[in-house]
Design an enzyme around this catalytic site. Structure first.
Site, PDB file in Angstrom:
ATOM      1  N   ALA A   4      -9.675  -9.256   7.621  1.00  0.00           N
ATOM      2  CA  ALA A   4     -10.916  -9.826   8.144  1.00  0.00           C
ATOM      3  C   ALA A   4     -10.956 -11.343   8.029  1.00  0.00           C
ATOM      4  CB  ALA A   4     -12.108  -9.212   7.413  1.00  0.00           C
TER       5      ALA A   4
ATOM      6  N   HIS B 220      -7.293   3.702   2.465  1.00  0.00           N
ATOM      7  CA  HIS B 220      -8.362   3.259   3.360  1.00  0.00           C
ATOM      8  C   HIS B 220      -9.700   3.155   2.621  1.00  0.00           C
ATOM      9  CE1 HIS B 220      -6.124   5.108   7.091  1.00  0.00           C
ATOM     10  NE2 HIS B 220      -5.598   3.958   6.697  1.00  0.00           N
TER      11      HIS B 220
ATOM     12  N   GLU C 217      -6.777 -17.485  -0.347  1.00  0.00           N
ATOM     13  CA  GLU C 217      -6.030 -16.243  -0.546  1.00  0.00           C
ATOM     14  C   GLU C 217      -5.385 -16.244  -1.933  1.00  0.00           C
ATOM     15  OE1 GLU C 217      -4.105 -12.824  -0.683  1.00  0.00           O
ATOM     16  OE2 GLU C 217      -5.603 -13.318   0.842  1.00  0.00           O
ATOM     17  N   ALA C 218      -5.572 -15.142  -2.670  1.00  0.00           N
ATOM     18  CA  ALA C 218      -4.976 -15.036  -4.001  1.00  0.00           C
ATOM     19  C   ALA C 218      -3.471 -14.834  -3.934  1.00  0.00           C
ATOM     20  CB  ALA C 218      -5.616 -13.882  -4.773  1.00  0.00           C
TER      21      ALA C 218
END
Length: 515
Positions: free
Chosen positions: A18, A451, A38-39
């Site tokens: 996303a 999921h 972002e990690a």
């Protein structure tokens, strides 16, 4: 490393499926200064990410968060691995590249629950906007979008046998499985371009990486949000061991995913008040639904067959075809999604009970309309502390019944001529099972589809975390745009719906900016 510019208009937490979409749309649609955090690291040069047939190598790799679901008697007291991508593109860079929207009823159900604008007809243009469908634009498919979508071609014998067997069983053939009411069998849709994964990191983010208004940080772990009263003004992060404070003049958008978005909220004092107090975290905003409503698809890792002769090397995404069907004829929409697997795909418990030959293949029944609900809780107040991730798979009897029916359906399909031509014998199970045996088999074979959704659900009730515009209830300047906002899980894979949610959020952000 110190960030030269500490003030941005928008700060996006998580450059996963996303986050890459939101960053692209904000940069293209405005003059805003955008920071994407972002990690994990870069997705470049990782063969298991780019090469579709090698995607299983991502599970447990260095670019995987390697979470685990808590054990439960409902799945024979097994702790189950939960793979989540820790890399640009997130799990969309590590998953099986199945592009499936689900059923019209999924989104109409979201709208009927009080989420205006989320019905299928309203979100269809967003699905189409992201797509570059191989067949060109139509009433239901998009062309020219960032993500290339192609049907599997030159099917593996197992995938071809599935289509033929389902035909003799009586299922209709679907030329495109992404119709509004998928019920039948056909070649799978994959997000690939010229034989290479086409995830959002490559399709959405890479083309704008050099944009002057976009800053992308990797290896940066967000540890808390900063609040001024009821407004989120920015966040704190750790990068190379150094703590930094960053400011967002417009909004912070959480795209950290179903596990880490609720964790970050709770670390910031936003969540169930009792749980926060137990961890000595001051309550900034009591939202009982944070971390609740966890839902996960269930797939059976165990319906296995020995091939009559060695199969060709696995290709595509190891699946190639799929079908949607009902576990009971009285259901309004299909609740099962099967995939054929070109490898022996069985749980450790099933393999211990039924020795599996190397030249085997599987049919994997998946339950995609689950009734069971779980939760995510922090066990300590540390940002990197252990989590209690409990999906309660098969806690509801309806889910057990549906998968038992799925097991029987799988054996019915395996009894068709097309499968008898390629299967030497049934391995697991070796024969039809009694009801009691089938339930035990289901509990030992059930595995997560990777999921997870729903832990910051959209809605207006006490359990809701965000409103229909994805704004966090009771707070300003804070929005969530990832799979955690899904009130109920779609009846297919979650990649395409997550991209759609990011498109929805982007549209709202740009509209609010103009307004």
């Amino acid at each position: 490393m110190k960030i030269e510019q500490g003030h941005f208009d928008y700060v996006i937490v998580g450059a996963g499926t996303a986050g890459c979409v939101v960053a692209r749309r904000l940069v293209e649609g405005s003059d805003a200064r955008v920071l994407l955090i972002e990690a994990g690291g870069s997705d470049e040069g990782i063969a298991s990410i780019s090469h579709p047939a090698r995607w299983l190598e991502n599970i447990g790799a260095a670019h995987d968060w390697s979470y685990a679901y808590e054990s439960s008697p409902h799945v024979d007291n097994r702790a189950l691995f939960l793979s989540r991508g820790k890399v640009l593109g997130g799990s969309g860079s590590t998953n099986g590249m199945i592009w499936a929207r689900g059923n019209r009823a999924d989104y109409d159900g979201w709208a009927a629950a009080g989420n205006a604008g989320w019905d299928f007809d309203s979100v269809l243009p967003l699905f189409k906007k992201s797509e570059d469908w191989e067949g060109g634009a139509s009433a239901f498919r998009g062309a020219g979008g960032p993500i290339r979508i192609e049907r599997a071609r030159q099917l593996n014998p197992v995938a071809a046998a599935l289509i033929d067997a389902c035909g003799t069983y009586g299922m209709p053939y679907l030329e495109d499985v992404n119709v509004p009411h998928p019920e039948g069998v056909g070649p799978i849709n994959m997000n690939v371009r010229e034989g290479t994964r086409c995830g959002t990191a490559r399709a959405f983010l890479q083309p704008v990486r050099g944009h002057a208004n976009l800053t992308v940080l990797t290896g940066a772990q967000v540890v808390s949000l900063t609040l001024s009263g009821t407004r989120c003004t920015g966040l704190e992060l750790l990068m190379a061991g150094e703590r930094q404070v960053l400011h967002a003049s417009r909004e912070v958008i959480l795209c950290a995913g179903t596990i880490d978005t609720p964790r970050l909220l709770m670390l910031s004092g936003i969540g169930p008040a009792e749980d926060l107090r137990r961890l000595d975290i001051p309550v900034a905003a009591a939202l009982a639904g944070v971390g609740q409503n966890l839902q996960e698809h269930v797939i059976l890792a165990g319906l296995c067959f020995e091939a009559k002769q060695p199969l060709p090397p696995p290709h595509h995404n190891l699946v190639d075809s799929t079908f949607f069907w009902k576990s009971r004829a009285s259901l309004p929409v299909p609740d099962l999604m099967f995939v054929p697997v070109q490898l022996p795909y069985v749980s450790a418990e099933i393999a211990a009970q039924y020795p599996v030959p190397s030249h085997s293949f599987c049919l994997a029944p998946g339950l995609v309309r689950v009734q069971s609900r779980g939760h995510v809780r922090m066990k300590t107040a540390r940002h990197d502390g252990p989590l209690e991730i409990q999906p309660r798979l098969l806690a509801e009897q309806a889910d057990v019944d549906a998968l038992v029916a799925g097991l029987e359906l799988g054996l019915d399909i395996a009894s068709q001529p097309a499968f008898r031509e390629i299967a030497h014998r049934w391995v697991a199970p070796p024969k039809r099972l009694s009801r009691e045996e089938a339930v035990a088999f289901v509990r030992r074979a059930s595995s997560p589809y990777f999921h997870p959704v729903g832990t910051c659900a959209m809605g207006s009730g006490e359990a809701a975390v965000v409103d229909a515009r994805l704004r966090v209830h009771g707070l300003e300047g804070l929005r969530i745009a990832d799979a955690s906002v899904m009130p109920t899980i779609p009846s297919a894979g979650t990649l395409a719906p997550t991209v759609m949610i990011a498109e929805f959020a982007s549209r709202q952000l740009l509209a609010d900016r103009v307004g």
